[in-house]
Motif scaffolding. Structure first.
Motif, PDB file in Angstrom:
ATOM      1  N   GLU A  70      -4.152   7.341  -1.547  1.00 40.05           N
ATOM      2  CA  GLU A  70      -3.778   5.887  -0.977  1.00 40.05           C
ATOM      3  C   GLU A  70      -4.048   4.960  -2.422  1.00 40.05           C
ATOM      4  N   ASN A  82     -12.150   4.955  -9.059  1.00 45.01           N
ATOM      5  CA  ASN A  82     -11.707   3.851 -10.193  1.00 45.01           C
ATOM      6  C   ASN A  82     -10.547   4.213 -10.626  1.00 45.01           C
ATOM      7  N   ASN A  85      -9.004   0.403  -7.404  1.00 41.08           N
ATOM      8  CA  ASN A  85      -9.610   1.567  -6.897  1.00 41.08           C
ATOM      9  C   ASN A  85      -8.452   2.293  -6.040  1.00 41.08           C
ATOM     10  N   ALA A  86      -8.538   3.493  -6.015  1.00 45.29           N
ATOM     11  CA  ALA A  86      -7.524   4.244  -5.268  1.00 45.29           C
ATOM     12  C   ALA A  86      -8.662   5.229  -4.325  1.00 45.29           C
ATOM     13  N   VAL A  87      -7.998   6.073  -3.407  1.00 44.73           N
ATOM     14  CA  VAL A  87      -8.605   6.870  -2.388  1.00 44.73           C
ATOM     15  C   VAL A  87      -8.018   8.198  -2.423  1.00 44.73           C
ATOM     16  N   LYS A 133       0.762  -1.271  -0.031  1.00 40.79           N
ATOM     17  CA  LYS A 133      -0.036   0.114  -0.135  1.00 40.79           C
ATOM     18  C   LYS A 133       0.815   1.348   0.032  1.00 40.79           C
ATOM     19  N   ASN A 165      -8.367  11.879  -0.791  1.00 44.30           N
ATOM     20  CA  ASN A 165      -9.008  12.681   0.458  1.00 44.30           C
ATOM     21  C   ASN A 165     -10.280  12.045   0.918  1.00 44.30           C
ATOM     22  N   GLY A 166     -10.130  10.685   0.997  1.00 48.17           N
ATOM     23  CA  GLY A 166     -11.338   9.682   1.619  1.00 48.17           C
ATOM     24  C   GLY A 166     -12.114   9.488   0.535  1.00 48.17           C
ATOM     25  N   GLU A 167     -12.226   9.995  -0.555  1.00 41.95           N
ATOM     26  CA  GLU A 167     -13.012   9.367  -1.504  1.00 41.95           C
ATOM     27  C   GLU A 167     -12.543   8.442  -2.547  1.00 41.95           C
ATOM     28  N   THR A 168     -13.541   7.391  -2.589  1.00 47.80           N
ATOM     29  CA  THR A 168     -12.767   6.093  -3.686  1.00 47.80           C
ATOM     30  C   THR A 168     -12.920   6.706  -5.186  1.00 47.80           C
TER      31      THR A 168
END
Length: 792
Positions: A92, A108, A99-101, A81, A103-106
């Motif tokens: 992230e 694609n 999938n990536a994140v 990770k 600022n807290g949002e997922t």
């Protein structure tokens, strides 16, 4: 020899693609590994593992790109990770996870992170956009991912003004109306479509299709969206036409082989470009019909007239032999117009750009030598290609449009070096800080510049200077971005001066362009034409946006679709030519004051009116006026198809404040001219008749204060063709015919118009009266029993 010739042609197409004509890949037939460069805020990033394209996404080592963006990285080996963060953004990623994140949002991912050679590769576009940057994929020369900081509000406002005022849907309609349903091609301008003698041509067709593509109305890789099967067949036949089976060059009607080298190469490059756009398209001939001259070390096939391919040279022998050795190339290079005051950096730069293909074909050493010599002509004080003081031999510190445009041309060899086939030469334009300062100074100087090249070349050169640098000083970049609103606004104002009422752009501000490469494609009426329009809509617009770090956005919100384009093209009617008058006599006395009425066989642009001559009460004449720097044009739609010649007679009074530059042309004909005369005040006052005898000054006291009668008798009798010039009833010269830029072409027989146009910067007024045109009924001069068209 033919392999050498084809190599030179291929290289010319590569250079040709650098020009506003378009961006054709020159490497389609070459199996060359294409390196990928990543540029962040003007600085090229270096990676220990090469970037790669995976799932159509550019993937780069994570640590290098994150750290270049000022982000800290947390890598968990066991979970694979990645967490990258700065004060505004946290990203992230997990290797292999779609999938990536952010600022807290997922979010694609099209291409998840991967491990290559023990390095984690991440998708470049996703990273750039997630951090608020703009990004575009630039493949014009090399493969570059260009990442830039977001634009500031004042820059965005300037761009909005640029888009709103310079580009409108009427330009789309203007391009559509240049379409020729009979061939599937396009004309150069409306007056070419309307006037007998002019035809659609391939270069204009390619540029029209590229303009439509630039505004989102067509994909040139899928022309089936706008052409049906029968239309594609006609278009391919049109594109294939005119190819010579002996040397494989393409020649356009009606010039044939009577063209210079530059025009011939452009025609051939355009024809091949158009053929490549058509599904399944290929030239009629891919191998020469005969190979008898295969071992001859000549540049072009011998059947092409010698004067044709040597016409662009500064010295025929130098031009022909320039790639034989470094000594020959140096001799040719030194013969270019470097020396002031008569030298011209723009002309020198153009010649250098045209020579890039030949230098490359001659070998790597020749290309390197060409670059070496060119570098010596780049001024360290200006960053521009410069003229030389003939007395001291020093480069002149000139910052003007000629020097800038010459530099833009010469920069072709520098961006050329970024092609993969150049094996990583990646030349950088020297003294880039000075060059950038000079370009900005030129753009902001409102007292200079008068044509589309001036407007477009400035931003194209600015973009190319930055493109060739591997590292840009942040202070230099900041200085440029601080001035961007002013630069864009100044460019917008110049661009607006080129916009014509019909929605197209003219190459010249306030003047109508009639063609390119020295050959007329239409009349000189002030109206939109393809050279100016493609320069503005493709070169300038693309350069502005790509300099700022992103692709040009779709015009008009995507409203102009291929489906709409297809329907618009279907609605275009077959070309209807203007019906010229065979015999015409006009005195204007019963014509009301004001603009030229529609019932007269006359077209015009600029300040052209019928008015009373203040020195002759109750007599009217056709008045042509320019306050200076404009090019009013008058076309008399008269002519003959008899092939026997004509007699033209008119009275003219010509007034100008500047005796040395006041100049009015009369041009008789269309694609090429049967007769060209100049009327000017200066050098004692005279009528200047230009002929194939290299021009003759007929000093007949043309003083400009009274009317003089000019009569021209043209007899196109094969090799015995001649023109008689009469001044106030007296025969003052008998000469052979004159052809403008038509090398050895036979006499023109079918004459569809007589055109008068100004070509000077001085204020002037001309009056034309008692205009009379009549065709000859025999090979001898004669006007008996002719019924004249007349409105009086």
């Amino acid at each position: 020899m033919y392999k050498k010739l084809l190599t030179i042609l291929l290289c010319f197409v590569m250079v040709f693609s650098i020009l506003p004509m378009g961006t054709v890949s020159s490497l389609a037939a070459e199996e060359i590994e294409k390196p990928i460069y990543v540029v962040l805020n003007g600085n090229q990033l270096e990676f220990d593992v090469k970037p790669a394209i995976i799932n159509n996404r550019v993937m780069v080592p994570m640590r290098t790109i994150f750290e270049a963006m000022g982000m800290t990285i947390d890598w968990n080996e066991s979970t694979q990770k990645i967490i990258a963060s700065n004060e505004n953004t946290t990203i992230e990623l997990v290797v292999g996870n779609e999938n990536a994140v952010v600022n807290g949002e997922t979010v694609n991912l099209d291409s998840p992170a991967v491990i290559v050679d023990s390095r984690v590769l991440v998708p470049t576009r996703f990273i750039a956009e997630a951090t608020g940057n703009s990004v575009y994929w630039d493949t014009q020369f090399a493969q570059k991912v260009v990442i830039s900081e977001p634009l500031k509000g004042d820059v965005l406002s300037a761009l909005d003004r640029f888009e709103t005022e310079c580009f409108g849907e009427r330009t789309f309609d203007w391009v559509i109306n240049l379409y020729d349903p009979e061939t599937g091609g396009f004309y150069f301008k409306k007056s070419a479509k309307d006037t007998e003698g002019f035809l659609p041509d391939k270069e204009s067709t390619v540029k029209c299709l590229q303009i439509l593509e630039s505004i989102g109305a067509v994909d040139t890789k899928n022309l089936g969206e706008i052409y049906d099967e029968e239309g594609l067949k006609r278009l391919l036949e049109f594109a294939q036409s005119g190819q010579d089976p002996e040397n494989l060059y393409f020649f356009e009607e009606p010039w044939g082989k009577y063209v210079n080298t530059s025009k011939m190469q452009y025609e051939t490059a355009a024809s091949n470009q158009l053929i490549n756009m058509i599904p399944g398209g290929k030239p009629l001939y891919t191998e020469p019909a005969t190979k008898e001259d295969e071992e001859k070390e000549v540049l072009l096939e011998s059947e092409i007239p010698v004067q044709s391919y040597l016409a662009a040279s500064t010295g025929n022998t130098l031009f022909d032999n320039r790639f034989n050795s470094k000594e020959d190339f140096k001799a040719w290079f030194d013969s270019l117009p470097w020396a002031a005051p008569d030298g011209n950096a723009y002309v020198a730069g153009s010649q250098l750009l045209n020579a890039v293909g030949g230098a490359r074909a001659a070998g790597e050493d020749m290309f390197d030598y060409m670059v070496e010599l060119t570098m010596e002509k780049i001024n360290p004080n200006t960053g521009f290609l410069s003229r030389v003081d003939p007395e001291t031999g020093k480069l002149l510190d000139e910052v003007d449009f000629d020097a800038m445009s010459g530099s833009y041309k010469a920069a072709g060899m520098f961006v050329e070096s970024w092609y993969p086939s150049m094996k990583g030469k990646c030349l950088t334009w020297p003294y880039y800080e000075k060059a950038i300062d000079s370009v900005m100074q030129v753009i902001l100087n409102k007292d200079q510049g008068f044509h589309a090249c001036d407007v477009a070349n400035a931003f194209v050169f600015l973009r190319n200077v930055m493109y060739t640098q591997k590292s840009i000083d942040p202070a230099v970049r900041e200085k440029v971005y601080t001035q961007l609103p002013q630069l864009i606004d100044a460019t917008r104002e110049r661009t607006a001066s080129l916009l014509c009422e019909d929605g197209g752009y003219s190459y010249y501000a306030g003047k109508g362009a009639d063609g390119n490469q020295g050959h007329p494609h239409g009349t000189s009426l002030l109206e939109g034409e393809i050279s100016g329009t493609s320069m503005i809509l493709i070169s300038l617009r693309t350069a502005v946006y790509r300099f700022l770090g992103f692709d040009p956005p779709s015009m008009f919100g995507g409203a102009l679709t291929p489906e709409l384009t297809r329907e618009k093209l279907k609605a275009v009617e077959s070309t209807k030519k203007i019906d010229f008058k065979t015999n015409c006599e006009l005195t204007f006395d019963d014509v009301p004051d004001g603009p030229v009425p529609d019932y007269l066989p006359i077209r015009s642009s600029g300040d052209v009116t019928v008015c009373e001559d203040r020195e002759y009460v109750d007599e009217r004449a056709l008045r042509i006026h320019s306050p200076g720097g404009e090019r009013p044009v008058v076309i008399f739609d008269v002519g003959t198809r008899s092939g026997k010649g004509f007699t033209l007679s008119y009275d003219i009074k010509f007034e100008t404040e500047n005796e040395s530059t006041g100049l009015l042309y009369s041009e008789i004909g269309s694609y090429r001219f049967a007769v060209v005369t100049n009327l000017r005040k200066g050098n004692g006052s005279f009528v200047f008749s230009r002929t194939t005898d290299a021009g003759k000054n007929l000093k007949q006291g043309f003083d400009g204060t009274m009317y003089h009668n000019i009569k021209i008798v043209y007899m196109p009798d094969g090799e015995n063709a001649k023109t008689e010039y009469y001044f106030d009833g007296k025969l003052v010269d008998t000469s052979t015919y004159f052809q403008v830029n038509q090398y050895g072409a036979p006499p023109m027989e079918n004459i569809p118009m007589v055109m008068f146009r100004a070509d000077h910067e001085s204020p002037f007024t001309a009056y034309i009266d008692n205009f009379k045109f009549s065709e000859h009924k025999t090979d001898l001069q004669g006007e008996s029993e002719i019924a004249f068209y007349s409105v009086n």
